[in-house]
Design a protein around this motif. Structure first.
Motif, short mmCIF file in Angstrom:
data_model
loop_
_atom_site.label_atom_id
_atom_site.label_comp_id
_atom_site.label_asym_id
_atom_site.label_seq_id
_atom_site.Cartn_x
_atom_site.Cartn_y
_atom_site.Cartn_z
N THR A 281 0.86 -1.17 0.00
CA THR A 281 0.00 0.00 0.00
C THR A 281 0.90 1.22 0.00
OG1 THR A 281 -1.94 1.04 1.02
CG2 THR A 281 -0.23 0.21 2.52
N VAL A 282 0.35 2.34 -0.38
CA VAL A 282 1.10 3.60 -0.41
C VAL A 282 0.28 4.63 0.34
CG1 VAL A 282 2.12 5.39 -1.86
CG2 VAL A 282 2.13 3.02 -2.64
N GLN A 283 0.97 5.39 1.20
CA GLN A 283 0.29 6.43 1.96
C GLN A 283 1.23 7.61 2.11
OE1 GLN A 283 -0.57 5.78 6.21
NE2 GLN A 283 -2.69 6.28 5.70
N ASN A 284 0.81 8.76 1.60
CA ASN A 284 1.56 10.01 1.73
C ASN A 284 3.02 9.87 1.29
OD1 ASN A 284 -0.72 11.32 2.84
ND2 ASN A 284 -0.24 10.46 4.83
N GLY A 285 3.24 9.23 0.15
CA GLY A 285 4.58 9.12 -0.40
C GLY A 285 5.45 8.05 0.22
N VAL A 286 4.87 7.18 1.04
CA VAL A 286 5.62 6.07 1.65
C VAL A 286 4.97 4.77 1.19
CG1 VAL A 286 6.32 4.95 3.80
CG2 VAL A 286 6.24 7.45 3.66
N VAL A 287 5.80 3.85 0.69
CA VAL A 287 5.30 2.53 0.29
C VAL A 287 5.58 1.55 1.42
CG1 VAL A 287 7.43 1.91 -0.95
CG2 VAL A 287 5.30 0.74 -1.49
N TYR A 288 4.55 0.76 1.76
CA TYR A 288 4.66 -0.31 2.74
C TYR A 288 4.42 -1.60 1.97
CZ TYR A 288 3.87 3.41 6.14
OH TYR A 288 3.96 4.57 6.89
N MET B 13 8.55 -12.50 4.44
CA MET B 13 7.22 -12.13 4.91
C MET B 13 7.24 -10.98 5.90
SD MET B 13 5.51 -13.94 2.92
CE MET B 13 3.85 -13.66 3.45
N GLY B 14 8.35 -10.25 5.98
CA GLY B 14 8.45 -9.07 6.83
C GLY B 14 7.76 -7.88 6.20
N LEU B 15 7.34 -6.94 7.03
CA LEU B 15 6.71 -5.70 6.58
C LEU B 15 7.79 -4.62 6.50
CD1 LEU B 15 4.18 -3.97 5.95
CD2 LEU B 15 3.99 -3.57 8.41
N TYR B 16 7.93 -4.00 5.33
CA TYR B 16 8.94 -2.97 5.08
C TYR B 16 8.27 -1.66 4.70
CZ TYR B 16 12.35 -6.74 4.88
OH TYR B 16 13.15 -7.80 5.19
N LYS B 17 9.00 -0.56 4.88
CA LYS B 17 8.52 0.74 4.42
C LYS B 17 9.68 1.49 3.78
CE LYS B 17 9.20 3.84 8.30
NZ LYS B 17 8.58 4.83 9.14
N ARG B 18 9.33 2.37 2.83
CA ARG B 18 10.34 3.15 2.13
C ARG B 18 9.73 4.46 1.66
NH1 ARG B 18 11.15 3.05 -3.35
NH2 ARG B 18 12.85 4.39 -3.89
N ASN B 19 10.43 5.57 1.93
CA ASN B 19 10.01 6.86 1.41
C ASN B 19 10.33 6.88 -0.08
OD1 ASN B 19 10.10 9.62 0.54
ND2 ASN B 19 9.94 10.18 2.69
N ILE B 20 9.34 7.12 -0.90
CA ILE B 20 9.51 7.02 -2.35
C ILE B 20 10.31 8.18 -2.92
CG2 ILE B 20 8.29 6.96 -4.55
CD1 ILE B 20 5.94 5.66 -2.88
N GLU B 21 10.02 9.39 -2.49
CA GLU B 21 10.62 10.57 -3.12
C GLU B 21 12.11 10.73 -2.85
OE1 GLU B 21 9.05 12.04 -5.49
OE2 GLU B 21 7.24 10.90 -4.99
N ASP B 22 12.58 10.33 -1.66
CA ASP B 22 14.01 10.51 -1.39
C ASP B 22 14.83 9.27 -1.73
OD1 ASP B 22 13.72 8.70 0.70
OD2 ASP B 22 14.02 10.17 2.28
N GLU B 23 14.17 8.27 -2.32
CA GLU B 23 14.83 7.04 -2.75
C GLU B 23 15.62 6.38 -1.63
OE1 GLU B 23 16.98 7.61 -6.39
OE2 GLU B 23 15.26 8.48 -7.38
N SER B 24 15.10 6.49 -0.42
CA SER B 24 15.77 5.88 0.73
C SER B 24 15.72 4.36 0.64
CB SER B 24 15.12 6.35 2.03
OG SER B 24 13.76 5.94 2.07
N VAL B 25 16.59 3.73 1.39
CA VAL B 25 16.60 2.28 1.48
C VAL B 25 15.40 1.85 2.32
CG1 VAL B 25 17.91 0.31 2.37
CG2 VAL B 25 19.10 2.21 1.28
N ALA B 26 14.79 0.74 1.95
CA ALA B 26 13.65 0.23 2.72
C ALA B 26 14.10 -0.20 4.11
CB ALA B 26 13.02 -0.95 2.00
N THR B 27 13.24 0.05 5.09
CA THR B 27 13.53 -0.37 6.46
C THR B 27 12.48 -1.38 6.90
OG1 THR B 27 12.27 1.49 7.38
CG2 THR B 27 14.65 1.80 7.09
N LEU B 28 12.92 -2.33 7.71
CA LEU B 28 12.03 -3.35 8.23
C LEU B 28 11.19 -2.75 9.35
CD1 LEU B 28 11.29 -6.41 8.25
CD2 LEU B 28 13.06 -6.67 10.02
N VAL B 29 9.87 -2.82 9.22
CA VAL B 29 8.97 -2.34 10.26
C VAL B 29 8.79 -3.44 11.30
CG1 VAL B 29 6.63 -1.52 10.76
CG2 VAL B 29 7.79 -0.77 8.68
N THR B 30 8.53 -4.65 10.84
CA THR B 30 8.43 -5.80 11.73
C THR B 30 8.78 -7.06 10.96
OG1 THR B 30 7.03 -7.10 13.21
CG2 THR B 30 5.95 -6.11 11.32
N ASN B 31 9.41 -8.01 11.64
CA ASN B 31 9.72 -9.27 10.99
C ASN B 31 8.68 -10.34 11.28
OD1 ASN B 31 10.30 -9.77 13.62
ND2 ASN B 31 12.42 -10.39 13.31
#
Length: 143
Positions: free
Chosen positions: A70-77, A84-102
């Protein structure tokens, strides 16, 4: 693209199969399996509402297979098929995805305050947009 009234029909992309689709801030986001890719090779691509500016935002060179997203306010989850971990990444700054929970997640649903996430055990968890609310207690249990 089609307006709610049924007018202004416009083709945004052709010859592709979108596995999932969502909209955010003037963009269409969709997951797809690249041509010739295996079941595990799933990426997220975005294109402007007028069909221009296509770019891949998750997957490709990395070991990622997007189960759902899903995408919310420029962040993809997204849930990665490989762990099967949940990750998030800020789309506009091309940041590396971070693990939200494993903890293994099955589905993600966006709300205005954050996300509801369904586990394989049938428990619903709430997490805020910054990933600051722990997954220690389910929001409700589905029996």
């Amino acid at each position: 693209m089609l307006r709610v009234t049924g007018s202004d029909v416009q083709t945004v992309f052709e010859d592709r199969i979108a596995l999932a689709l969502t909209f955010d801030q003037g963009w269409i986001y969709f997951s797809e399996q690249p041509a010739g890719g295996s079941f595990m090779e799933r990426v997220v691509t975005r294109v402007r509402l007028d069909g221009t500016g296509e770019e891949r935002i998750v997957g490709g060179d990395e070991l990622i297979g997007v189960k759902n997203f899903t995408v919310q306010n420029g962040v993809v989850y997204y849930v990665n098929l490989y762990d099967m971990g949940l990750y998030k990444r800020n789309i506009e700054d091309e940041s590396v995805a971070t693990l939200v929970t494993n903890k293994q997640k099955k589905s993600i649903y966006t709300t205005t305050n954050g996300l509801y996430v369904l586990s394989y055990e049938g428990d619903w968890y709430f997490i805020d947009k910054d990933g600051k609310i722990p997954f220690s207690k389910p929001a409700r249990s589905v029996q």
